[in-house]
Each structure stands twice: as structure tokens, then as C-alpha cells.
Design an enzyme around this catalytic site. Structure first.
Site, PDB file in Angstrom:
ATOM      1  N   SER A 183       0.874  -1.318  -0.175  1.00  0.00           N
ATOM      2  CA  SER A 183       0.129  -0.208  -0.072  1.00  0.00           C
ATOM      3  C   SER A 183       0.904   1.207  -0.037  1.00  0.00           C
ATOM      4  CB  SER A 183      -0.773   0.022   1.138  1.00  0.00           C
ATOM      5  OG  SER A 183      -1.795  -0.981   1.140  1.00  0.00           O
ATOM      6  N   LEU A 216     -26.377 -20.183   5.562  1.00  0.00           N
ATOM      7  CA  LEU A 216     -27.867 -20.464   5.220  1.00  0.00           C
ATOM      8  C   LEU A 216     -27.616 -21.979   4.306  1.00  0.00           C
ATOM      9  CD1 LEU A 216     -29.462 -17.420   4.219  1.00  0.00           C
ATOM     10  CD2 LEU A 216     -30.002 -18.735   6.383  1.00  0.00           C
ATOM     11  N   GLU A 231     -10.063   2.239 -10.882  1.00  0.00           N
ATOM     12  CA  GLU A 231      -9.476   0.800 -10.380  1.00  0.00           C
ATOM     13  C   GLU A 231     -10.212   0.717  -9.124  1.00  0.00           C
ATOM     14  OE1 GLU A 231      -5.750  -1.675  -8.242  1.00  0.00           O
ATOM     15  OE2 GLU A 231      -5.526   0.433  -9.332  1.00  0.00           O
TER      16      GLU A 231
END
Length: 386
Positions: free
Chosen positions: A135, A340, A245
Site C-alpha cells: 500500500s 444458510l 480501479e
């Protein structure tokens, strides 16, 4: 709620994409996963059908259609069949590499690369991340030093999408020795360049068909004319194009969540337990109600952001909001849908199981959730201090 984002033209394009998915995508999904690679035939087929490269200008044999809504249609239809790896690969081409070449490239560079990208004959990639720099792009250590009419590149990149298939890579490299964002430039390195090698194809948690690789540059020499954009302005070039992006990641996240929710609703009212459909139990209905509401609310923000993007008005902050929220929502939705399904949700032949592993990367690449919040937080702080 009625969705107002698309027009009749987009609906007609959706039918074309659906036909492409039925013919070229669904029959190959399992093979691509098994081989851990998407073969190039589907790229060429997509080029012929206008499923990729639609935004390439007509003068370079593209569709000349920059409307992002067409990209949304492609991602939504791919998501319905669980083609997450193909979304990642095609989105990289359409929403990252093509805009970089189109916006920053010289006439010669556009003539060299855009026509092949429009037809699917050429695959592009972008190499930002390094083993010690994710990052934080200021930590990039790959260097590109000018030597006469060439750039000499040394360094290593990792986690590079389409790193194996790519015919050329836009490399983020340091062209000044000072470790700052101002010293970065973008340089295109083509397959066959001496000193440019590909490492292993990384074995990932999900997105098994999408090729992610390590790249190495050992005194790799490329022509000076392969500089993309302005020298020393690589960081600015990256920042200017991150909204698109991040918007594309948000779109794919929401499309996947909606596709899995649709499949889960069907499952809940077909699967029986204790003599009735599991969708008729209050807990199941409440979970489905929560998911339906969250998806509708998120869709409203997403569609407004798409309009802003098309108008050139989407800010980096608003794109960051869309990216972190939609990807975190995707994780929550798919996790609850898997629950579920019960035990069947853990079996990979069920779409929810594959979506579960494929979706985990979404909150990481393109800027982590934490980085997105930092971007938004800094913007809030600036507005209060001014």
C-alpha cells in the site's frame, strides 16, 4: 426497487455478453481452475465480441465507447456464473492498463499496444507491489536508471495480476535515488526483454484460474521511448487513475454478492428441513431480509458513483468509500449465505463455496480497507482544518 442506471443500449449489450458467457466462459471455468490459468483463446474471443477493449478509441480498432456502464454489465454477467478470475483479469485490462496507455501514451505507444489489446491479442499488466512495498508506494525499491537511449531496470515485483500471460508490464520504478513519491516513473517492459524474467505462479487461497506471479528485473534494458507519461510523475499518474480501479473492484464485489444472494434465495426455498423450506423459518427470512436491504442500499450508492465516474466527477474519496464498503459487504453477504447452505456451503461444487474463497482478496488488493478508511479520514480532517 427499479434500477435506472442502464439504457436500452446497455440491455442489448447484456444479451451479447450473456451469449458470450454461455459459449466461451461456462464450459471452461473448471478447466481454468484446474490448470490455474485462463488460456488466451477466451481473450481473442472476447475481443471479437467486444467484451473487452470497448473503450479503446476507434482509430486504434476499438469500440470507442468509454461509458463505464458497459464494463459493469460484463462484470455482472461474469459474476452470475462465478467467473471471478476472469473478472479480475479482464478488469485489469479494461479498467487499468488500457486507460493508462490511452491517457498517458504517445501516439507511437498507442499504435503499438492499443489495437492488440482491443482484439485480445495483447494482454497487459501493471507492476506496483513489491515484497516490501504494498500500500505504501513510497517504499518501492525497483530502480530504473537512464543509460543513453535506454532505461536499466533492477528489482522485484510480486502479486502481479496476469503476470504470466502479460505481453507487457507497466512497471512502477524509482528513477530518482531519493525515497519519495516524487521519484517514481512508469516504464513499459515487454516480453522478451533481456533481464526480465517471471518467477513462480503464486498458489492462492482463491482466484485459482487467475495467474498471479512474481516478476524479476536484472539489468533489464528497455528503450527510453517506453517511458509512460512524464518522468518523476508516476505517483501522480497512479493517483489520478485509482478511482476507476477502485470503482471496478466495488462493481465486481457488488455483482458477486448479488449473484450469490440470488442463488441462496433459490436454495433456501428449495431445501427442506423439519418438513418445510428453510426459507420459511424466521431466522432465515431475517437474514435474507437484511442482505436484500444492504444490497439495495449499496447498489444506490454504487450507481450514483458510476454516474459520477462517467461524468469525470468521481473523487478519490468517494471511490474509496465504494471500494471498502462494497468489498466488506461482499464478504459479509457470502459468509451469511454460506451459513444458510449449511454443510453444502462448504462443498466447492456449490457456487457459494467458490465465491467464499474468491472474495477474500477483495478487501486487500487495490488498496486495503484500512487504507481506504485512512483516505476518507484524511479528507474529513482536511475539510475541518480548512
Amino acid at each position: 426497487m427499479e434500477r435506472l442506471l442502464f439504457t436500452a443500449d446497455h440491455d442489448a449489450y447484456r444479451e451479447l455478453v450473456k451469449e458470450f458467457v454461455t459459449r466461451e466462459v461456462e464450459p471452461n471455468l473448471q478447466r481454468w481452475d484446474d490448470e490455474h490459468l485462463i488460456d488466451r483463446a477466451v481473450w481473442r474471443a472476447a475481443g471479437k465480441q467486444g467484451v473487452i477493449g470497448l473503450s479503446v478509441p476507434e482509430e486504434y480498432n476499438g469500440g470507442g465507447q468509454p461509458d463505464y456502464r458497459y464494463q459493469s454489465v460484463v462484470m455482472e454477467e461474469f459474476a452470475k456464473v462465478g467467473a471471478a478470475s476472469l473478472i479480475s483479469s479482464f478488469s485489469l485490462q479494461d479498467n487499468i492498463v488500457i486507460p493508462y496507455i490511452n491517457d498517458l501514451g504517445t501516439d507511437d505507444q498507442k499504435r503499438r499496444w492499443l489495437p492488440g489489446m482491443a482484439t485480445g491479442e495483447l494482454i497487459g499488466a501493471i507492476a506496483m507491489t513489491e515484497p516490501g512495498a504494498g500500500s505504501d508506494l513510497q517504499g518501492v525499491r525497483t530502480t530504473a536508471m537512464r543509460d543513453g537511449d535506454e532505461w536499466v531496470i533492477n528489482g522485484q515485483k510480486t502479486f502481479i495480476t496476469s503476470g504470466i500471460n502479460a505481453d507487457f508490464v507497466i512497471v512502477v520504478a524509482r528513477t530518482e535515488t531519493e525515497a519519495s513519491a516524487q521519484g517514481l516513473s512508469l516504464i513499459v517492459v515487454e516480453t522478451g526483454t533481456p533481464g526480465f524474467t517471471r518467477g513462480r505462479k503464486l498458489d492462492k487461497v482463491g482466484l485459482h484460474a487467475q495467474d498471479t506471479a512474481e516478476l524479476f528485473f536484472d539489468f533489464a534494458r528497455v528503450p527510453a521511448g517506453n517511458l509512460l507519461g512524464e518522468e518523476g510523475r508516476g505517483f501522480v499518474h497512479l493517483m489520478e487513475r485509482l478511482p476507476l480501479e477502485r470503482m471496478s473492484i466495488a462493481t465486481s464485489a457488488l455483482a458477486s454478492a448479488e449473484a450469490i444472494f440470488t442463488e441462496t434465495k433459490r436454495y433456501c426455498f428449495e431445501r427442506k428441513a423439519f418438513g418445510r423450506a428453510i426459507g420459511d423459518f424466521q431466522n432465515s427470512r431475517f437474514v435474507l431480509a437484511e442482505i436484500a436491504t444492504e444490497l439495495d442500499v449499496t447498489r444506490a450508492y454504487h450507481d450514483a458513483a458510476v454516474v459520477a465516474l462517467n461524468n469525470g466527477e468521481l473523487t478519490g474519496t468517494d471511490a474509496a468509500k465504494a471500494k471498502w464498503w462494497a468489498t466488506e459487504l461482499q464478504k459479509r453477504v457470502i459468509d451469511r449465505c454460506l451459513q444458510l447452505h449449511g454443510g453444502y456451503g462448504y462443498v466447492l461444487e456449490y457456487p457459494v463455496a467458490k465465491a467464499f474463497v474468491d472474495s477474500r482478496i477483495q478487501t486487500i488488493y487495490g488498496g486495503t480497507t484500512e487504507i481506504m478508511k485512512e483516505i476518507i479520514g484524511r479528507d474529513l480532517a482536511r475539510s475541518e482544518h480548512n
